[in-house]
Design an enzyme around this catalytic site. Structure first.
Site, short mmCIF file in Angstrom:
data_model
loop_
_atom_site.label_atom_id
_atom_site.label_comp_id
_atom_site.label_asym_id
_atom_site.label_seq_id
_atom_site.Cartn_x
_atom_site.Cartn_y
_atom_site.Cartn_z
N GLU A 223 56.50 38.11 153.72
CA GLU A 223 57.35 38.83 154.21
C GLU A 223 58.74 38.71 153.48
O GLU A 223 59.34 37.87 153.53
CB GLU A 223 57.76 38.51 155.89
CG GLU A 223 56.55 38.30 156.80
CD GLU A 223 55.78 39.71 156.97
OE1 GLU A 223 56.42 40.79 156.59
OE2 GLU A 223 54.67 39.74 157.46
N CYS A 257 66.37 41.11 156.56
CA CYS A 257 65.33 41.76 155.56
C CYS A 257 65.23 43.20 155.84
O CYS A 257 64.68 43.89 154.88
CB CYS A 257 64.09 40.92 155.55
SG CYS A 257 63.24 40.73 157.10
#
Length: 485
Positions: A223, A257
C-alpha cells in the site's frame, strides 16, 4: 601511544526469526481455526481498542506533537471497530467452500474452492496512521485464521510502545506479536520468510521491501502512495468543491497516502477556487498554532522536506498562497500552514514528488480531455477524485483513468468502506485488503475435486480405442462446434 579501534557492535535480530518459527509451529498445531475462534480473536482486538482509546488518542497526539481527538476517532478508531464488526458478521459465510462448475471431462465429481489461512502474516506499519494501518490488516489476517507479526513505525514511538503493550497483554505472542525499534529492525523484519507480507509506506521503500520478500518468494501487499489527482469539472459549483476538498486535505494536515495531491481546475476558475479554498480552510481552522484541531507535521525531517518543496517552487516562479488566518508565526513548532501553489511547472518538486503534507498545487486545464491526459501521463495513483454531478461524464473519467480507488464528489471516504477492497495499482501498490477481499488476500483459495466410489477414468484411460473414450470425444466436439459464435 596507540589507540584501539572500536568495532561496531553487531546487532542480534535472531529474536525476530525465533518468534516467526514459534508462530509457524503454533499455526501448524491449529491450521484451520474455527469461525468461533476467529470471532473471539476479533472480539479481543475490539476490547483492546475500546478499553485503551484514551491512551491511544493521547499517544498519537504526542507523536505528532498535536493531533486532534476527533481525527484519531474518525480516521483510526471508529473505522477499525467498524471493520471488526463487519468481519465478525461474515466470517462463517466467507469460510464456506464454494461450489464450482464440473467440466464434462471430470464428471462425475464435485468441484469446490476452500479458503485456508496462509500461516503467519507480516505487517509493516507507517507513521501517519500508526493504529489503523497496523490493525486494519490485522483484522483481515485474523478473520482469515492467520497469526501475525507487526513492526510498528519508529517515527511514532509512543504509539508503537503502547500498541505493543496492549497487544502483549491480551494476545499470546504466538498469535500476534508486536515489535518496535529503528529502521534496522524494519529491514530485518521484511527479510523474514513470512507467508504474506503487508507494507504500507513510500513507493521507493516498497521496492526495497519487495526485493527482500522475493528472496523467499513471499507474496506481498504493498500500500504505497503517489500523486492522487482531484479533477473539478467546469459545471461543478466551485465553492462546494473547495469546501469538500478542504475537509479531505485538512485531515491529518495532508499526511495521508490518499490525500488530494494536486487540483486540476478549469483555467478560468483557478483564482475562484483558490479564494474559496482559503475561505473554507480559514473557517475550519481559524488559527493554527494553538489549534488542537490542526495536526502538526510528524517530525523535523518531514517539516524540512515540505519547506524545501515550497522553496523550490518559489525559486522557479510559482505563486505561493499561505493560508494563515491569524497571521501567526510557527518557530519552535511543527505546525505547517496549508499552502496553495499556483503556476507550477514540471521541473518543480511539488509536481515530481508525492507531497504528503499541507501543500496543494492547482493546475489549470482547458478541456476535460486535457485533464484526463495529464493524469494518464503520470504514474498510476492510489486514489482519484472527480467532482461532477453528471453521472455519464463521471463514468467516462473512471473508465479512462486508472487508480487504486476513486471518489466522486468527495475525497478519502472510500478508504473507510468495509464492503469494498482497498489497494493500489502499479507504483501505488498491489494487492487488496478490507472486508471480503482482505479475507481472500490472506487465504489460499484451494481447488478440491471430489470423486465417488466408482472409478470412471478407467473407461477413458489408454488404450485410447475404447468406446467410452470415443463417445466422450464425439460429445465434446458436438458441444464446442454447436456453440453459438
Amino acid at each position: 601511544m596507540s589507540t584501539i579501534e572500536k568495532l561496531p557492535i553487531e546487532q542480534d535480530y535472531s529474536y525476530l526469526n525465533d518468534r516467526l518459527i514459534a508462530q509457524q509451529a503454533a499455526f501448524l498445531a491449529n491450521p484451520m481455526p474455527s469461525a468461533q475462534q476467529r470471532i473471539e480473536s476479533l472480539n479481543k482486538l475490539k476490547r483492546i481498542i475500546i478499553n485503551n482509546s484514551d491512551a491511544i488518542i493521547y499517544s498519537i497526539s504526542m507523536d505528532f506533537s498535536n493531533r486532534s481527538e476527533s481525527e484519531t476517532l474518525l480516521a483510526e478508531i471508529f473505522p477499525l471497530l467498524d471493520a471488526i464488526e463487519y468481519s465478525k458478521a461474515r466470517i462463517k459465510k466467507w469460510m464456506k467452500a464454494q461450489k464450482r462448475k464440473v467440466p464434462m471431462t471430470v464428471m462425475p465429481a464435485s468441484v469446490s474452492v476452500m479458503y485456508q489461512p496462509l500461516g503467519v502474516i507480516g505487517i509493516v506499519v507507517p507513521w501517519n496512521f500508526p493504529l489503523f494501518l497496523g490493525l486494519s490488516p490485522l483484522v483481515s489476517a485474523l478473520a482469515a485464521g492467520n497469526r501475525a507479526m507487526i513492526k510498528m513505525s519508529e517515527f511514532a514511538p509512543r504509539t508503537a510502545d503502547l500498541v505493543k503493550d496492549i497487544i502483549d497483554r491480551e494476545f499470546n505472542i504466538d498469535e500476534v506479536a508486536v515489535f518496535t525499534g529503528e529502521v534496522d529492525v524494519s529491514s530485518e523484519f521484511t527479510k523474514l520468510p513470512f507467508d504474506h507480507l503487508v507494507f504500507t509506506g513510500a513507493t521507493p521503500v516498497g521496492k526495497i521491501v519487495m526485493r527482500a520478500a522475493a528472496e523467499h518468494l513471499t507474496p506481498v501487499t504493498l500500500e504505497l502512495g503517489g500523486k492522487s489527482p482531484t479533477i473539478i469539472h467546469e459545471s461543478f459549483p466551485i465553492e462546494e468543491a473547495a469546501e469538500r476538498i478542504a475537509f479531505g486535505k485538512g485531515m491529518n494536515a495532508g499526511q495521508i497516502c490518499v490525500s488530494p495531491d494536486y487540483i486540476l481546475c478549469p483555467r478560468h476558475k483557478v483564482n475562484a477556487f483558490a479564494q474559496a479554498f482559503v475561505k473554507a480552510m480559514s473557517r475550519n481552522y481559524p488559527n493554527l498554532r494553538s489549534n488542537e484541531d490542526y495536526t502538526a507535521i510528524i517530525n523535523a525531517r518531514q517539516l524540512t522536506r515540505l519547506q524545501s518543496y515550497l522553496q523550490d517552487a518559489k525559486e522557479k516562479g510559482a505563486q505561493i498562497i499561505t493560508i494563515n488566518p491569524a497571521d501567526e508565526t510557527f518557530e519552535s513548532t511543527r505546525k505547517f500552514p496549508m499552502t496553495l501553489v499556483l503556476d507550477t511547472t514540471a521541473d518543480m518538486l511539488v509536481e515530481r514528488e508525492e507531497i504528503f503534507g499541507p501543500i496543494l498545487p492547482i493546475k489549470a486545464y482547458d478541456s476535460l480531455d486535457e485533464a484526463i491526459q495529464y493524469v494518464n501521463h503520470g504514474l498510476r495513483p492510489l486514489a482519484l477524485y472527480y467532482f461532477d454531478w453528471d453521472k455519464q461524464r463521471s463514468d467516462e473519467v473512471l473508465a479512462r483513468t486508472h487508480s487504486g480507488g476513486a471518489c466522486i464528489n468527495d475525497t478519502l471516504s472510500h478508504v473507510t468502506v468495509d464492503d469494498a477492497p482497498f489497494g493500489g495499482i502499479g507504483p501505488s501498490g498491489m494487492g487488496h485488503y478490507h472486508g471480503k477481499e482482505g479475507f481472500i488476500n490472506f487465504s489460499k483459495a484451494k481447488t478440491v475435486v471430489r470423486k465417488g466410489r466408482i472409478n470412471t477414468t478407467k473407461f477413458v484411460a489408454p488404450p485410447w480405442n475404447k468406446p467410452a473414450y470415443n463417445l466422450l470425444v464425439k460429445l465434446l466436439w458436438f458441444k464446442f462446434k454447436t456453440l453459438r459464435r
